[in-house]
Design a protein around this motif. Structure first.
Motif, PDB file in Angstrom:
ATOM      1  N   CYS A 291       0.857   2.354  -4.029  1.00 33.46           N
ATOM      2  CA  CYS A 291       0.393   2.087  -2.663  1.00 33.46           C
ATOM      3  C   CYS A 291       1.607   1.814  -1.759  1.00 33.46           C
ATOM      4  O   CYS A 291       2.686   1.479  -2.243  1.00 33.46           O
TER       5      CYS A 291
ATOM      6  N   HIS B 148      -2.751  -2.051  -7.289  1.00 35.28           N
ATOM      7  CA  HIS B 148      -2.321  -3.460  -7.247  1.00 35.28           C
ATOM      8  C   HIS B 148      -3.452  -4.348  -6.770  1.00 35.28           C
ATOM      9  O   HIS B 148      -4.341  -3.902  -6.043  1.00 35.28           O
TER      10      HIS B 148
ATOM     11  N   CYS C 297      -5.338  -5.097  -2.800  1.00 34.30           N
ATOM     12  CA  CYS C 297      -4.990  -3.889  -2.039  1.00 34.30           C
ATOM     13  C   CYS C 297      -5.811  -3.802  -0.746  1.00 34.30           C
ATOM     14  O   CYS C 297      -7.039  -3.770  -0.779  1.00 34.30           O
ATOM     15  N   GLY C 298      -5.112  -3.750   0.378  1.00 34.09           N
ATOM     16  CA  GLY C 298      -5.797  -3.690   1.676  1.00 34.09           C
ATOM     17  C   GLY C 298      -6.637  -2.432   1.836  1.00 34.09           C
ATOM     18  O   GLY C 298      -7.709  -2.459   2.450  1.00 34.09           O
TER      19      GLY C 298
ATOM     20  N   ASP D  75       1.884  -0.680   0.050  1.00 32.75           N
ATOM     21  CA  ASP D  75       1.945  -2.136   0.236  1.00 32.75           C
ATOM     22  C   ASP D  75       3.383  -2.664   0.108  1.00 32.75           C
ATOM     23  O   ASP D  75       4.083  -2.362  -0.862  1.00 32.75           O
TER      24      ASP D  75
ATOM     25  N   GLY E 136      -3.503   3.004  -0.917  1.00 38.90           N
ATOM     26  CA  GLY E 136      -4.591   3.128  -1.888  1.00 38.90           C
ATOM     27  C   GLY E 136      -4.268   4.008  -3.081  1.00 38.90           C
ATOM     28  O   GLY E 136      -5.134   4.294  -3.904  1.00 38.90           O
TER      29      GLY E 136
HETATM   30 ZN   LIG Z   1      -2.553  -1.317  -1.486  1.00 37.94          ZN
END
Ligand SMILES: [Zn+2]
Length: 215
Positions: A58, A111, A114-115, A60, A83
């Protein structure tokens, strides 16, 4: 630690490659990173690259791939998209890493927290689709994983606030990404069937820095 070259890469098996990543994460979580001169590795790799692994993760900011696996310059191809889902360009990048550049392992790394997964859960639970512009196509890639997790029984408890459910969707999203990768890429599927590469899933914990491999 020296950067990989053509010969050292050729000597690494898919299992070795996986082991390198596992040991790297152990070094990271025990704050004992390998001694490496990154500028020397820049020089070592100036004429070419021979990475042993491809990691799809991701975007992130808490998941910097080389850092969490304690890898140096020229060790891993890093494909990142919110994602950690596949798309034609991501699949092509992974094929390049394995078929053209000789990497031995593909790790799909999700992870916790994860947003993108969180937003996909919110979207799946929303009466009308969230208005999110271009993010929509990413969510559509993640939502099958939200629907695939069938526990808890009460649908009202399948929310991102329910950590167990949230984590289960993160893991399912990794598993479905691998499935999509095999379906979308006959090249990778064949390399895997011939045991030239391994394709494995893993999840990084943003709480303690540990990577849990799913194989
Ligand atoms: Zn993420």
């Amino acid at each position: 630690m020296k950067a990989l070259n053509k010969d050292t890469q050729a000597a690494i098996t898919p299992s070795d490659s996986l082991q390198r990543l596992k040991e790297g994460n152990t070094r990271f979580t025990s704050t004992s990173p390998a001694q490496r001169d990154l500028l020397q590795q820049v020089s070592d790799t100036s004429g070419g690259q021979w990475p042993h692994a491809v990691v799809l993760s991701c975007i992130d900011s808490r998941v910097p791939v080389e850092t969490i696996f304690d890898q140096g310059i020229g060790d891993v191809f890093s494909a990142r998209v919110a994602g950690n889902v596949v798309s034609p360009d991501i699949t092509a990048s992974i094929e390049y890493g394995c078929k053209v550049a000789g990497s031995r392992t593909v790790v799909v790394l999700g992870h916790t927290g994860c947003g993108a997964v969180k937003t996909a859960i919110q979207d799946a639970n929303s009466a009308s689709p969230l208005q999110l512009g271009s993010i929509r196509s990413l969510l559509d890639g993640i939502k099958p994983s939200v629907h695939a997790v069938q526990t808890p029984d009460k649908i009202s408890e399948r929310t991102y606030e329910n950590k167990e459910f949230f984590d289960a969707v993160v893991y399912k999203n990794v598993a479905l990404t691998i499935e999509n990768l095999r379906n979308d890429s006959p090249v990778l599927k064949e390399m895997e069937d011939n045991k030239e590469i391994k394709i494995v899933g893993a999840v990084y914990s943003v709480s303690d820095g540990k990577v849990t491999f799913m194989d």
